[in-house]
Motif scaffolding. Sequence first.
Motif, short mmCIF file in Angstrom:
data_model
loop_
_atom_site.label_atom_id
_atom_site.label_comp_id
_atom_site.label_asym_id
_atom_site.label_seq_id
_atom_site.Cartn_x
_atom_site.Cartn_y
_atom_site.Cartn_z
N ILE A 155 0.84 -1.20 0.00
CA ILE A 155 0.00 0.00 0.00
C ILE A 155 0.88 1.25 0.00
CG2 ILE A 155 -1.63 1.35 1.39
CD1 ILE A 155 -3.07 -1.19 2.07
N HIS A 156 1.95 1.21 0.76
CA HIS A 156 2.87 2.36 0.83
C HIS A 156 3.41 2.71 -0.57
CE1 HIS A 156 5.99 4.88 2.92
NE2 HIS A 156 6.61 4.68 1.76
N GLU A 157 3.94 1.73 -1.27
CA GLU A 157 4.57 2.02 -2.56
C GLU A 157 3.53 2.43 -3.62
OE1 GLU A 157 7.65 2.55 -2.59
OE2 GLU A 157 8.13 1.56 -0.70
N ALA A 159 0.72 3.95 -2.96
CA ALA A 159 0.29 5.32 -2.63
C ALA A 159 1.26 6.31 -3.27
CB ALA A 159 0.23 5.51 -1.11
N HIS A 160 2.56 5.97 -3.27
CA HIS A 160 3.52 6.83 -3.98
C HIS A 160 3.18 6.91 -5.47
CE1 HIS A 160 6.24 7.80 -0.78
NE2 HIS A 160 6.77 6.60 -0.64
N LYS A 161 2.79 5.77 -6.05
CA LYS A 161 2.44 5.74 -7.48
C LYS A 161 1.26 6.68 -7.76
CE LYS A 161 5.01 3.38 -10.26
NZ LYS A 161 5.73 4.18 -11.29
N PRO A 209 7.23 6.77 12.64
CA PRO A 209 7.90 8.08 12.55
C PRO A 209 8.54 8.37 11.19
CG PRO A 209 9.08 6.58 14.03
CD PRO A 209 7.78 5.94 13.69
N TYR A 210 8.67 7.33 10.37
CA TYR A 210 9.19 7.53 9.01
C TYR A 210 8.32 8.52 8.23
CZ TYR A 210 11.01 6.47 4.36
OH TYR A 210 11.57 6.58 3.11
N ALA A 211 7.05 8.64 8.63
CA ALA A 211 6.14 9.58 7.98
C ALA A 211 6.62 11.02 8.07
CB ALA A 211 4.74 9.46 8.58
N ALA A 216 5.69 13.62 1.04
CA ALA A 216 5.39 12.42 0.22
C ALA A 216 5.32 11.17 1.08
CB ALA A 216 6.45 12.26 -0.87
N GLU A 217 6.28 11.02 2.01
CA GLU A 217 6.26 9.85 2.91
C GLU A 217 5.07 9.92 3.87
OE1 GLU A 217 7.82 7.33 2.19
OE2 GLU A 217 9.34 8.18 0.86
N PHE A 218 4.73 11.14 4.28
CA PHE A 218 3.58 11.33 5.16
C PHE A 218 2.31 10.80 4.49
CE2 PHE A 218 0.49 14.21 7.44
CZ PHE A 218 0.75 13.76 8.71
ZN LIG Z 1 8.08 5.83 0.79
#
Ligand SMILES: [Zn+2]
Length: 262
Positions: A155-157, A159-161, A209-211, A216-218
């Motif tokens: 889902i993370h990757e 969402a970047h797309k 916390p990586y968000a 973009a990471e958020f």
């Molecule tokens: Zn990312």
Amino acid sequence: MFEALRRWRQKRVLASSAIPEPLWREALESLPFLAIYTDAELARLRQRVVLFLSEKSVVAAKSFEVTPLMRVMIAIQACVLTLNLDPRFYDGWENVIVYPDEFITGLEYEDEAGVVHRRSEPLAGEAMPGGPVVLSWPDIEASADWSAAGMNLVIHEFAHKIDMRSGEANGCPPLPGEMPPRTWQKTMNAAYQDFLGRVEKGEETAIDPYASESPAEFFAVLSEVFFAEPTLLQTEYPKVYQLFTWFYRQDPASRAELLLEG
Ligand SMILES: [Zn+2]
């Protein structure tokens, strides 16, 4: 005309590339966060998955072998994001590359000062603008069950797309016409600044916390939370939750009790 052609093609793919029932069941059982969806939604998801797999190649890197279950599990998680959106959000690129472990892509990137770096730390996943989504299988497997991992790599990757559909990943995906960009930016920015402050103070946040790395990471991390632990996002950042229900056209928190029963 193109639309008619597209529909004809879709019908043909759906008729010829069905996913065998036992494989579909096994994939669903491996992804407990799908418990919130109705049978009708899962049937629609299944169609999306068939079409996704007909349009994208899920290929192995190195000497790895991608099994049918792996392909379906990846496609399901990718298609959950766009279940109620235009599937063309994923147009413009072709491959999902699966590694047997964390990987180093060796891609060069330029920082804000114009200095070119080569990434050297191993990654679990990466989404490249106009290019492939790269994923490490053990990390997909480990994060398929949110309650065990507290994250969802696929889902993370993806969402970047979705974010990259409007250019560089910047935390602002292409918005539907009725959604004012200012509302998006104000809500996301206020939440991001708040989260950044909490992380900088050393608070142990329930959200990864990586968000706090970048807007973009958020967006990518909060999208994971939205789908896999919706009540957490609703509690932590209710306005972002609301914004995401509007953007993704889903309201997973309203069905969260189904997650507990599963
Ligand atoms: Zn990312």
